[in-house]
Design a protein around this motif. Structure first.
Motif, PDB file in Angstrom:
ATOM      1  N   LYS A 140       0.995  -1.156  -0.121  1.00 34.61           N
ATOM      2  CA  LYS A 140       0.079  -0.167  -0.178  1.00 34.61           C
ATOM      3  C   LYS A 140       0.977   0.980   0.039  1.00 34.61           C
ATOM      4  CE  LYS A 140      -4.350   1.813   2.087  1.00 34.61           C
ATOM      5  NZ  LYS A 140      -5.299   1.780   3.100  1.00 34.61           N
ATOM      6  N   TYR A 141       1.977   1.286   0.916  1.00 34.17           N
ATOM      7  CA  TYR A 141       2.872   2.286   0.770  1.00 34.17           C
ATOM      8  C   TYR A 141       3.395   2.697  -0.662  1.00 34.17           C
ATOM      9  CZ  TYR A 141       7.082   4.951   2.293  1.00 34.17           C
ATOM     10  OH  TYR A 141       7.935   6.061   2.365  1.00 34.17           O
ATOM     11  N   ILE A 142       3.893   1.751  -1.461  1.00 32.71           N
ATOM     12  CA  ILE A 142       4.476   1.615  -2.649  1.00 32.71           C
ATOM     13  C   ILE A 142       3.448   2.294  -3.628  1.00 32.71           C
ATOM     14  CG2 ILE A 142       5.399   0.397  -4.444  1.00 32.71           C
ATOM     15  CD1 ILE A 142       6.607  -1.521  -2.468  1.00 32.71           C
ATOM     16  N   THR A 143       2.300   1.953  -3.378  1.00 26.05           N
ATOM     17  CA  THR A 143       1.004   2.353  -4.221  1.00 26.05           C
ATOM     18  C   THR A 143       0.768   3.722  -4.033  1.00 26.05           C
ATOM     19  OG1 THR A 143       0.368  -0.057  -4.395  1.00 26.05           O
ATOM     20  CG2 THR A 143      -1.309   1.827  -5.124  1.00 26.05           C
ATOM     21  N   LEU A 144       0.729   4.013  -2.929  1.00 27.20           N
ATOM     22  CA  LEU A 144       0.441   5.259  -2.623  1.00 27.20           C
ATOM     23  C   LEU A 144       1.583   6.458  -2.984  1.00 27.20           C
ATOM     24  CD1 LEU A 144      -1.208   5.149   1.063  1.00 27.20           C
ATOM     25  CD2 LEU A 144      -2.419   5.874  -1.051  1.00 27.20           C
ATOM     26  N   ASN A 145       2.681   6.091  -2.972  1.00 28.05           N
ATOM     27  CA  ASN A 145       3.926   6.670  -3.344  1.00 28.05           C
ATOM     28  C   ASN A 145       3.807   7.103  -5.006  1.00 28.05           C
ATOM     29  OD1 ASN A 145       6.110   7.816  -1.333  1.00 28.05           O
ATOM     30  ND2 ASN A 145       5.704   5.777  -0.598  1.00 28.05           N
ATOM     31  N   LYS A 146       3.538   5.893  -5.630  1.00 33.18           N
ATOM     32  CA  LYS A 146       3.301   6.222  -7.165  1.00 33.18           C
ATOM     33  C   LYS A 146       2.135   7.186  -7.372  1.00 33.18           C
ATOM     34  CE  LYS A 146       4.826   1.408  -8.372  1.00 33.18           C
ATOM     35  NZ  LYS A 146       4.655   0.255  -8.844  1.00 33.18           N
ATOM     36  N   GLU A 147       1.081   6.991  -6.623  1.00 27.14           N
ATOM     37  CA  GLU A 147      -0.194   7.852  -6.917  1.00 27.14           C
ATOM     38  C   GLU A 147       0.678   9.416  -6.534  1.00 27.14           C
ATOM     39  OE1 GLU A 147      -3.411   6.756  -4.633  1.00 27.14           O
ATOM     40  OE2 GLU A 147      -3.428   4.814  -5.270  1.00 27.14           O
ATOM     41  N   LEU A 148       1.162   9.558  -5.473  1.00 26.31           N
ATOM     42  CA  LEU A 148       1.497  10.838  -5.074  1.00 26.31           C
ATOM     43  C   LEU A 148       2.562  11.356  -6.073  1.00 26.31           C
ATOM     44  CD1 LEU A 148       1.771  12.805  -2.770  1.00 26.31           C
ATOM     45  CD2 LEU A 148       3.641  11.849  -1.979  1.00 26.31           C
ATOM     46  N   LYS A 149       3.264  10.557  -6.749  1.00 25.70           N
ATOM     47  CA  LYS A 149       4.402  11.146  -7.772  1.00 25.70           C
ATOM     48  C   LYS A 149       3.707  11.383  -9.065  1.00 25.70           C
ATOM     49  CE  LYS A 149       8.503   9.684 -10.179  1.00 25.70           C
ATOM     50  NZ  LYS A 149       9.701   8.813 -10.391  1.00 25.70           N
ATOM     51  N   LYS A 150       2.613  10.728  -9.447  1.00 21.91           N
ATOM     52  CA  LYS A 150       1.617  11.087 -10.423  1.00 21.91           C
ATOM     53  C   LYS A 150       0.944  12.512 -10.116  1.00 21.91           C
ATOM     54  CE  LYS A 150      -2.094   9.491 -13.249  1.00 21.91           C
ATOM     55  NZ  LYS A 150      -3.129   8.420 -13.305  1.00 21.91           N
ATOM     56  N   ILE A 151       0.347  12.674  -8.799  1.00 21.58           N
ATOM     57  CA  ILE A 151      -0.276  13.775  -8.619  1.00 21.58           C
ATOM     58  C   ILE A 151       0.587  14.965  -8.698  1.00 21.58           C
ATOM     59  CG2 ILE A 151      -1.230  15.065  -6.785  1.00 21.58           C
ATOM     60  CD1 ILE A 151      -3.304  13.237  -8.079  1.00 21.58           C
TER      61      ILE A 151
END
Length: 237
Positions: free
Chosen positions: A46-57
């Motif tokens: 979940k941490y990795i997924t959220l960081n990917k989402e954050l980078k995209k945002i």
């Protein structure tokens, strides 16, 4: 019977060794370790997924901010041209005013989109911070639990060594035929020697017959529970 006390001691030692082996081979906290590890992996993903989402945002936010800066520069240029270079040309003035108006509408939508991106960035950052803390807590708990388990297992192994020495000592004090009988019962029923609690066998939880109870009270011979066949070697009224 004179060997009753020794038989009870031997049963207690066997029970103790059995319980200690459970601590070693089937320690209940090992399940906790597996659960903690599973939870750690879950939060890690979940941490990795959220960081990917954050980078995209963040990339979208940077792009939107850059577009606004370009539009802001263009808007200033149009306003300068409108007020300083249009003269009395009504058609030119109208055209520039229309462009300015359209650009402002576009900018408002981009600013709204930027605000949404900023809010999403804040939410993701907060969630990532929370998960990071949870992951750290799980790691600490995992190693703490593992240390406790290893300590319990080490202590259990030492206790087993002591218990086996006590078992060997008691076995040497019992006749071979009684010891063989005891060992056969242990192998089949796990508990070979029982006590009576209000004339009830502590092994099978059934009341013994009056004859069996009388024989036990007289203590003239080895007495067995007439329900489960275990050796009756003590009483607790």
């Amino acid at each position: 019977m004179k060997y009753n006390e020794k038989l009870l001691e031997l049963q207690m030692v066997h029970t103790n060794i059995s319980n200690l082996n459970v601590v070693i081979s089937k320690n209940c906290k090992l399940k906790n370790l597996r659960n903690l590890k599973s939870k750690f992996e879950e939060y890690k993903i979940k941490y990795i997924t959220l960081n990917k989402e954050l980078k995209k945002i963040q990339q979208e936010k940077e792009s939107c901010t850059a577009d606004l800066e370009v539009d802001s520069t263009e808007l200033k240029e149009l306003e300068f041209e409108l007020y300083n270079e249009s003269g009395s040309d009504l058609k030119l003035i109208e055209n520039r005013e229309s462009k300015i108006s359209s650009l402002k509408v576009i900018n408002e939508k981009k600013e709204e989109a930027l605000l949404v991106l900023m809010e999403e960035e804040t939410r993701l950052n907060n969630e990532i911070t929370e998960i990071k803390k949870l992951v750290e807590d799980i790691k600490k708990n995992y190693f703490k639990t593992k240390k406790t388990i290893l300590k319990e297992i080490e202590m259990a192994k030492k206790e087993i060594v002591r218990a086996n020495k006590a078992k060997d000592k008691i076995e040497k004090e019992l006749p071979s035929d009684i010891l063989d009988l005891f060992n056969n019962l242990i192998e089949v029923k796990k508990v070979a020697v029982v006590i009576l609690k209000n004339r009830t066998c502590s092994g099978c939880k059934m009341a013994v017959s009056s004859m069996t109870y009388d024989d036990f009270i007289k203590k003239q011979e080895m007495v067995f529970c007439d329900n489960c066949g275990r050796i009756v070697a003590g009483s607790e009224e």
